[in-house]
Structures are given as C-alpha cells and as structure tokens.
Scaffold this motif. Structure first.
Motif, mmCIF file in Angstrom:
data_model
loop_
_atom_site.group_PDB
_atom_site.id
_atom_site.type_symbol
_atom_site.label_atom_id
_atom_site.label_comp_id
_atom_site.label_asym_id
_atom_site.label_seq_id
_atom_site.Cartn_x
_atom_site.Cartn_y
_atom_site.Cartn_z
ATOM 1 N N MET A 166 34.051 41.901 45.038
ATOM 2 C CA MET A 166 34.694 41.743 43.731
ATOM 3 C C MET A 166 35.884 42.697 43.572
ATOM 4 S SD MET A 166 33.179 39.233 42.472
ATOM 5 C CE MET A 166 33.818 39.156 40.814
ATOM 6 N N LEU A 167 35.797 43.873 44.184
ATOM 7 C CA LEU A 167 36.945 44.787 44.108
ATOM 8 C C LEU A 167 38.133 44.185 44.859
ATOM 9 C CD1 LEU A 167 35.188 48.243 44.618
ATOM 10 C CD2 LEU A 167 36.041 47.260 42.508
ATOM 11 N N GLY A 168 37.836 43.456 45.916
ATOM 12 C CA GLY A 168 38.885 42.765 46.675
ATOM 13 C C GLY A 168 39.531 41.667 45.832
ATOM 14 N N PHE A 169 38.696 40.940 45.060
ATOM 15 C CA PHE A 169 39.239 39.910 44.164
ATOM 16 C C PHE A 169 40.249 40.549 43.205
ATOM 17 C CE2 PHE A 169 35.950 36.203 43.852
ATOM 18 C CZ PHE A 169 35.790 36.184 45.227
ATOM 19 N N ALA A 170 39.975 41.814 42.861
ATOM 20 C CA ALA A 170 40.840 42.495 41.895
ATOM 21 C C ALA A 170 42.012 43.202 42.593
ATOM 22 C CB ALA A 170 40.011 43.498 41.097
#
Ligand SMILES: O=P(O)(O)O[C@H]1O[C@H](CO)[C@@H](O)[C@H]1O
Length: 324
Positions: free
Chosen positions: A172-176
């Motif tokens: 999810m941090l990658g999505f951001a």
C-alpha cells in the motif's frame, strides 16, 4: 552520477552524496536532497565490516524479528551482540517489543544474524533507512532473509496464534508512491527496475509447510497475502473491507520494504506473519475487537515457541542441504 538537485537543476554525484562535476548521462536525484535517506554503498560496507570484523563471523542467514518475537534471536548460540546505538550509522529502535540489538552466532550449525528490532515507516524513518540493514546483511554475506512480523488476520479462516507463510504482498505504501528503492540506484546492489514476481521463495514455503506438519500445527499454518500500511494507527473497518476485497489475508506495518530491498539485491526470501489479532470487518461497538499493541505482544510471547521451532528447523534444512 548525474541527477537533479532539489532546485530541479542537473547535478552530479560521486555516489557519496557529494557533487563531483562529472556527467555520464544517467539521471538520478541528488543524494543531498534526500537528507541521508539513501545510504551510499561505501557506508553500508563500513557498517558490514564493523559487524563481520567485530564478530569474526560471516552469516549466511538473516532474521528480522517481528513485534514481540525477539526470542527468535535468543535461540542463537554463542552470540555476539551489537546494540544498535553502538553500530556506526545505524538507526535506533523506538518501538516496544523491538529491543534494538543485532545478534550474530550459530543456529542449527549455520551462522546467522538476527535483528531484534526492525525499523518502521511510522517511526519517522524514510523507507530506504528502514530497510538499510537488509543491505548490511547482504554485504555481511547473507544469502537468505527470514522476515517475521505480527499481523492482524483479515482472512476469516485465520485464528489468533496462526502462522501465515507469505507468498505475496500488496504494497500500500507503494500505491502511494513510496519505495525503499527510491532515489539513486547503485547497480552494485541491484537493477533500477527489479521484478517482484516470485519474491517469496517457493521451495522455502514448501519446506515450512512440511515442517508445520511434523510439528503437528498444519491446521494453524496458512499460505497467504500480506499487506503493509504506513501505521502507526490500526485500520478502519472500511480499509479492512477494501483490503479483503483486494485478496489480502493479513495486515501489518512492516516487512514489505525489507522484502523489496532483499529481492533487489537477489537474496532468497522467506517471510511469515504471526496472526496476533483478528481484524473486524463488520461494524460493532465491542471494545475487545479493537487491535492494540499489548495484545499483539502478548500473543507473540505465547506463540514464540512455535515460531522459534519453525525458524530453527528451516535454518537446519538450508544448512544441511548446503553441506550435502
Ligand atoms: O510488523 P511488526 O514489526 O512485527 O509489528 C506489527 O505490530 C505493530 C503494531 O502492533 C506494528 O509495528 C506492526 O507492523
């Protein structure tokens, strides 16, 4: 290396964070603009030398202990212990249940190093700093990373105390737009654009399943997908519902950045989550359905024996296969 500095101008760097005026045509961001987030290779090498010379050992397996799972480092024999504060250029642990010690010694005949304390994004460290110790492990000689964590179970079939062997993740941090590999890439570690399919070593997963059977805990061992959120707050019901719809089985605030960094430098990865709490995916007024860190650590303490046995037996497998 050529890059843009924080003003958007083209600048060059010698890989040490200092501009050197030479250009080779590659565009990278300026180290100085990133406030020490990316550690130059030479600094990582210095840390690795400090550890290997100080311990007189070259570990082959690296273990990262999850919240409350510091006992994974306590089964290491003849340990040499380095407190993070005393390791040059090392961050310090700030989270309860993460002691802040690096332990090197022997486990089941293999030389291993374990981090009793990992670094999380929510502690205020950039992701590159959180996973810098994985690169230190690599330069110490580590070929296998075992990453462990405490996580909330989203899959309704999971019970508190179960172990989920990670076979994939949703970052999810990658999505951001966040990655531990952001910034200049040093090809001595790995490629600019690493592939992450098959990040979790299938052979090690299968071995762990077999070990689970011989331990008699096969019904408590699952293979699933982990997702890392930034934390430190636990998730809302709506977020947990969304994660479930995305195919996520367990959620935490760590591990993914370490796995990305390990795969980037071609380490073999084995990772598991200890399910320390069940995540509520329906609205309720019940207080006992709210996650809390005390419960997370208490469950980890309760299940430390099984986790230690799984890790020790997998280390033994790797070591005996290498020796034969
Ligand atoms: O992932 P580890 O470090 O095991 O810890 C998990 O437990 C803490 C929350 O209770 C968070 O740090 C979460 O990531």
């Amino acid at each position: 290396m050529t890059g843009y500095n924080s003003n958007g101008e083209v600048a060059t760097s010698n890989g040490n964070g200092h501009s050197n005026g030479h250009s080779n045509g590659h565009k990278t961001a300026d180290y100085t603009a990133q406030e020490n987030a990316t550690y130059p290779y030479e600094v990582i090498q210095e840390i690795a030398d400090f550890i290997t010379k100080g311990s007189g050992m070259r570990p082959k397996i690296g273990i990262i202990c999850g919240s409350g799972l510091g006992s994974l480092a306590e089964i290491i024999q003849d340990p040499k212990i380095f407190e993070y504060e005393k390791i040059p250029n090392f961050p310090v642990s700030t989270v309860e249940g993460h002691a802040g010690k690096l332990v090197i010694g022997t486990l089941e005949g293999a030389t291993v190093m374990a981090m009793q304390g990992r670094f999380h994004f929510y502690e205020g460290y950039p992701l590159a700093k959180c996973s810098m110790p994985v690169r230190v492990m690599k330069l110490c000689g580590v070929e296998y990373l075992f990453a462990t964590n405490a996580a909330g179970g989203i899959n309704p079939r999971y019970a508190v105390g179960d172990i989920m062997l990670m076979h994939d993740h949703v970052n999810m941090l990658g999505f951001a737009g966040n990655s531990p590999l952001q910034g200049p890439n040093d090809p001595r570690f790995g490629p600019r654009f690493p592939a992450l399919v098959n990040s979790y070593n299938k052979e090690l997963i299968n071995k762990a399943i077999e070990i689970g059977k011989t331990m008699g805990i096969e019904s408590n061992v699952h293979v699933g997908v982990y997702s890392c959120l930034g934390g430190p707050n636990y998730e809302t019901i709506a977020e947990l519902k969304a994660l479930r719809m995305m195919g996520v089985d367990a959620v935490g605030m760590s591990t993914v950045h370490e796995v990305i960094t390990a795969r980037h430098c071609d380490m073999k990865v084995f990772a598991f989550s200890l399910i320390t709490n069940k995540c509520a995916t329906e609205y309720s007024d019940k207080k006992d359905e709210e996650a809390n860190h005390e419960e997370v650590m208490a469950v980890a303490k309760n299940r430390q024996k099984a986790c230690c046995e799984l890790v020790a037996r997998l280390v033994r497998e790797i070591h005996s296969n290498a020796a034969s």
